[in-house]
Structures are given as structure tokens and as C-alpha cells.
Enzyme design. Sequence first.
Site, PDB file in Angstrom:
ATOM      1  N   LYS A 118       0.823  -1.214   0.000  1.00 42.93           N
ATOM      2  CA  LYS A 118       0.000   0.000   0.000  1.00 42.93           C
ATOM      3  C   LYS A 118       0.855   1.262   0.000  1.00 42.93           C
ATOM      4  CE  LYS A 118      -2.185  -1.142   3.827  1.00 42.93           C
ATOM      5  NZ  LYS A 118      -1.649  -2.466   4.177  1.00 42.93           N
TER       6      LYS A 118
ATOM      7  N   ARG B  52      -9.469   0.602   9.117  1.00 40.61           N
ATOM      8  CA  ARG B  52      -9.046  -0.771   9.421  1.00 40.61           C
ATOM      9  C   ARG B  52     -10.089  -1.520  10.243  1.00 40.61           C
ATOM     10  NH1 ARG B  52      -3.199   0.025   9.049  1.00 40.61           N
ATOM     11  NH2 ARG B  52      -2.013  -1.819   9.582  1.00 40.61           N
TER      12      ARG B  52
ATOM     13  N   ARG C  73      11.645  -6.341   4.660  1.00 44.25           N
ATOM     14  CA  ARG C  73      11.587  -4.904   4.957  1.00 44.25           C
ATOM     15  C   ARG C  73      12.158  -4.633   6.342  1.00 44.25           C
ATOM     16  NH1 ARG C  73       5.663  -2.242   4.753  1.00 44.25           N
ATOM     17  NH2 ARG C  73       5.393  -3.323   6.728  1.00 44.25           N
TER      18      ARG C  73
ATOM     19  N   ARG D 275      11.610  -0.883  11.839  1.00 43.10           N
ATOM     20  CA  ARG D 275      10.332  -1.085  12.524  1.00 43.10           C
ATOM     21  C   ARG D 275      10.360  -2.379  13.326  1.00 43.10           C
ATOM     22  NH1 ARG D 275       5.366  -0.233   8.402  1.00 43.10           N
ATOM     23  NH2 ARG D 275       4.388  -1.452  10.065  1.00 43.10           N
TER      24      ARG D 275
ATOM     25  N   ARG E 235      -0.263  -9.476  13.282  1.00 43.49           N
ATOM     26  CA  ARG E 235      -0.838  -8.431  12.425  1.00 43.49           C
ATOM     27  C   ARG E 235      -1.724  -9.035  11.342  1.00 43.49           C
ATOM     28  NH1 ARG E 235       4.630  -5.856  11.097  1.00 43.49           N
ATOM     29  NH2 ARG E 235       3.629  -4.627   9.476  1.00 43.49           N
TER      30      ARG E 235
END
Length: 192
Positions: free
Chosen positions: A14, A89, A128, A134, A146
Site C-alpha cells: 500500500k 481498518r 523490509r 520497525r 498483524r
Amino acid sequence: MLNIVLFGPPGAGKGTQSAKLIEKYSLTHISTGDLFRKHLSEGTELGQLAKKYMDEGNLVPDQVVIDMVDDKIKDSGDIKGIIFDGFPRTVAQAEALDMLLNGKGTPVTGMIALEVNEEELKNRILERGKTSGRADDQDINKVENRIKVYKNETLPVAEYYKGQDKFASINGVGTIDSIFDSICSEINQLNN
Ligand code: ADP
């Protein structure tokens, strides 16, 4: 105004596609994840509050998110439209967004969902995590949580937009440019 909800599980791409879309269509980008990370790095009270949820891969409470988006929309001034990335969400967030935008006479144009299988998602997020810094990208348990939260709490948001006849989905596996082309052709259809 062109108001697009870009939808998909964590790691669906996204953020990557939003960056290209805002450039092509001169849109404003509202990424709730990015906004929370900014608050976190600036050490604000909101950042502190969000951190404990984000670190575990859980959702920040709806009202906190909704108020932050409301502020952001109010601040945005004279714009051509908005790409919503990572928001709404939950169905409660989707209802709140409808209230906010319908009140301005600029409703959601449509939702575009990026479909990516779970193995690919996990690989992308862990990859990533090697460079993103993160914490929620570096621990497989958090990543799996998640994805679980996405299935339980976020997937119903797609049904919400299907019910309004504002839903399109595309294959989110392929080259960045080919996925971008698919999104653009959906946007052209939504806009007609
Ligand atoms: P990803 O899509 O890769 O999971 P995001 O950057 O969109 O990451 O979000 C990171 C975290 O920020 C989420 O796991 C959640 O804790 C919080 N967050 C972001 N957007 C929302 C939202 N709309 N509602 C609740 N929590 C959110």
C-alpha cells in the site's frame, strides 16, 4: 475529489503504490501507520499511546485513530483528493470516515484492495524489517499477529465497501509498475 481507500494486509504494498498514486493524481496521502510513526519519533503523547499497540501488532483504539484522521483532513485545505493507506481498518473507522467525508460533500470514491498470499506477505515484511527499523517488521510472531488482526478486524471493511458498490480488487503480486497500472485502470473506472 478523488478519495481512494487503498486496502490490503500488512506488506501488501500500500505504501509503495500510494507514493506513485499521489504523484500521478496530485493527491494527499493519509497513512495512519506513518502518522503514528511520526508521533512516535517526535515523542508526542499520542505517539506514546500508540506505541504499546503498534509494538504488538494490535490496532490502536478506533477513536484515537479517527480523531487523528479528522484533524489531518481538516488541516488539508484545498486538495484534489486523498489516498487513505492503512485506514479504515475496522468497520467503525469506515463508518466514521463516511461521516467525515459525506459531511464535506466529498464521499469515498472507492476501495481498491491488493490481494497478496500470506507466504509472500511474511517474506516481504521480514525483508523490509532488515532495513525499516520497525520493531513490528522484525519478529515473526508480531507479523503473524498483524495478519491475524487483519483477518479478524479489517477484512470486514471490504464487505462494507462491497455493500456500497465501491469495491475493486487486484492482484498485488507482480512488478511495482504492473500493479500500479492495474490500480490506475480501476481508478479510471471508478471515476467514470
Ligand atoms: P502495516 O500495514 O505494515 O501493518 P502500518 O504502517 O499501516 O503497517 O501500521 C502499523 C501499526 O500502526 C499497526 O499495526 C497498528 O498498530 C497501527 N495502526 C495503523 N493504522 C491504524 C488504524 N487505522 N487503526 C488502528 N491502528 C492502526
